[in-house]
Design a protein around this motif. Structure first.
Motif, PDB file in Angstrom:
ATOM      1  N   PHE A  46       0.816  -1.208   0.000  1.00 51.42           N
ATOM      2  CA  PHE A  46       0.000   0.000   0.000  1.00 51.42           C
ATOM      3  C   PHE A  46       0.851   1.260   0.000  1.00 51.42           C
ATOM      4  O   PHE A  46       0.443   2.287  -0.528  1.00 51.42           O
ATOM      5  CB  PHE A  46      -0.968   0.010   1.185  1.00 51.42           C
ATOM      6  CG  PHE A  46      -1.887   1.189   1.172  1.00 51.42           C
ATOM      7  CD1 PHE A  46      -2.856   1.309   0.189  1.00 51.42           C
ATOM      8  CD2 PHE A  46      -1.769   2.198   2.113  1.00 51.42           C
ATOM      9  CE1 PHE A  46      -3.692   2.415   0.141  1.00 51.42           C
ATOM     10  CE2 PHE A  46      -2.601   3.307   2.074  1.00 51.42           C
ATOM     11  CZ  PHE A  46      -3.565   3.411   1.088  1.00 51.42           C
ATOM     12  N   GLU A  85     -12.537   0.783  -2.445  1.00 53.95           N
ATOM     13  CA  GLU A  85     -11.623  -0.291  -2.826  1.00 53.95           C
ATOM     14  C   GLU A  85     -10.823  -0.828  -1.641  1.00 53.95           C
ATOM     15  O   GLU A  85     -10.250  -1.916  -1.721  1.00 53.95           O
ATOM     16  CB  GLU A  85     -10.657   0.202  -3.900  1.00 53.95           C
ATOM     17  CG  GLU A  85     -11.357   0.590  -5.192  1.00 53.95           C
ATOM     18  CD  GLU A  85     -10.407   1.269  -6.142  1.00 53.95           C
ATOM     19  OE1 GLU A  85      -9.644   0.537  -6.804  1.00 53.95           O
ATOM     20  OE2 GLU A  85     -10.411   2.508  -6.201  1.00 53.95           O
ATOM     21  N   LEU A  86     -10.776  -0.076  -0.542  1.00 51.85           N
ATOM     22  CA  LEU A  86      -9.961  -0.453   0.610  1.00 51.85           C
ATOM     23  C   LEU A  86     -10.742  -1.138   1.717  1.00 51.85           C
ATOM     24  O   LEU A  86     -10.178  -1.892   2.498  1.00 51.85           O
ATOM     25  CB  LEU A  86      -9.261   0.778   1.198  1.00 51.85           C
ATOM     26  CG  LEU A  86      -8.331   1.533   0.262  1.00 51.85           C
ATOM     27  CD1 LEU A  86      -7.807   2.792   0.954  1.00 51.85           C
ATOM     28  CD2 LEU A  86      -7.192   0.654  -0.189  1.00 51.85           C
ATOM     29  N   LEU A  94      -8.217  -3.293   4.092  1.00 52.94           N
ATOM     30  CA  LEU A  94      -6.871  -2.825   4.404  1.00 52.94           C
ATOM     31  C   LEU A  94      -6.708  -2.665   5.906  1.00 52.94           C
ATOM     32  O   LEU A  94      -5.674  -3.034   6.463  1.00 52.94           O
ATOM     33  CB  LEU A  94      -6.587  -1.499   3.683  1.00 52.94           C
ATOM     34  CG  LEU A  94      -5.225  -0.876   3.977  1.00 52.94           C
ATOM     35  CD1 LEU A  94      -4.099  -1.794   3.509  1.00 52.94           C
ATOM     36  CD2 LEU A  94      -5.124   0.487   3.315  1.00 52.94           C
ATOM     37  N   TRP A 148      -2.253  -4.556  -1.890  1.00 54.93           N
ATOM     38  CA  TRP A 148      -3.048  -3.377  -2.230  1.00 54.93           C
ATOM     39  C   TRP A 148      -2.283  -2.508  -3.223  1.00 54.93           C
ATOM     40  O   TRP A 148      -2.510  -1.319  -3.317  1.00 54.93           O
ATOM     41  CB  TRP A 148      -3.394  -2.586  -0.967  1.00 54.93           C
ATOM     42  CG  TRP A 148      -4.696  -3.028  -0.398  1.00 54.93           C
ATOM     43  CD1 TRP A 148      -5.919  -2.511  -0.676  1.00 54.93           C
ATOM     44  CD2 TRP A 148      -4.928  -4.101   0.497  1.00 54.93           C
ATOM     45  NE1 TRP A 148      -6.893  -3.204  -0.008  1.00 54.93           N
ATOM     46  CE2 TRP A 148      -6.302  -4.189   0.727  1.00 54.93           C
ATOM     47  CE3 TRP A 148      -4.102  -5.025   1.131  1.00 54.93           C
ATOM     48  CZ2 TRP A 148      -6.870  -5.138   1.554  1.00 54.93           C
ATOM     49  CZ3 TRP A 148      -4.651  -5.971   1.955  1.00 54.93           C
ATOM     50  CH2 TRP A 148      -6.033  -6.015   2.157  1.00 54.93           C
TER      51      TRP A 148
END
Length: 158
Positions: A46, A85-86, A94, A148
């Motif tokens: 990430f 999206e996380l 995430l 990610w």
């Protein structure tokens, strides 16, 4: 008869942050927790490098609070912009993985401290792994973490 849980200690580096899982309670000082969050962000793909103080503040806030209400940096703004999206299902978010990797790193460190695991360098891979000395020294397998990278934070994009 004592169980494995009875003889295991809880990780403790301070009292700024607390992570609990089952009967385990891990406490962290601010620096330790922040460094572990940054390492988790790197491992998850990430973030691509060292974070500045404001970026790290946002990443820590994400791990602790599960969101970033008032971003202190472009990283916090990026998280909010990419939130759909996380977040996802609990075990795919995430936040879940940041917390999981922070906890896992402290758990492994505590097992090393207690003599249940050793750390060895794999010269072929140029990376460290954990081994159980009482089981022939074979590396233990850690659950793979997702990436990610597709929504990674980059200063160039921000």
């Amino acid at each position: 008869m004592p169980t494995l849980m009875d003889r295991r200690g809880n990780y403790d580096s301070g009292d700024d942050f607390v992570l609990e899982y089952g009967e385990l309670r891990f406490t962290f000082n601010e620096r330790d927790f922040s460094e572990r969050c940054e390492q988790a962000g790197l491992k998850l793909g990430f973030v691509g490098g060292r974070l500045d103080d404001h970026e790290l503040e946002d990443l820590v806030n994400l791990a602790v609070n599960g969101e970033i209400q008032d971003p202190a940096s472009a990283l916090g703004e990026h998280v909010n912009d990419c939130w759909p999206e996380l977040c996802g299902p609990a075990e795919r978010s995430l936040v879940h993985w940041l917390r999981r990797l922070v906890f896992r790193s402290a758990w492994l460190d505590q097992r090393v401290k207690e003599g249940e695991l050793d750390v060895v360098l794999d010269p072929a891979e140029l990376r460290f792994s954990y081994v159980q000395p009482d089981r022939g020294g074979a590396p233990i397998e850690l659950a793979p973490e997702p990436s990610w990278g597709r929504v990674a934070y980059s200063r160039a994009r921000s």
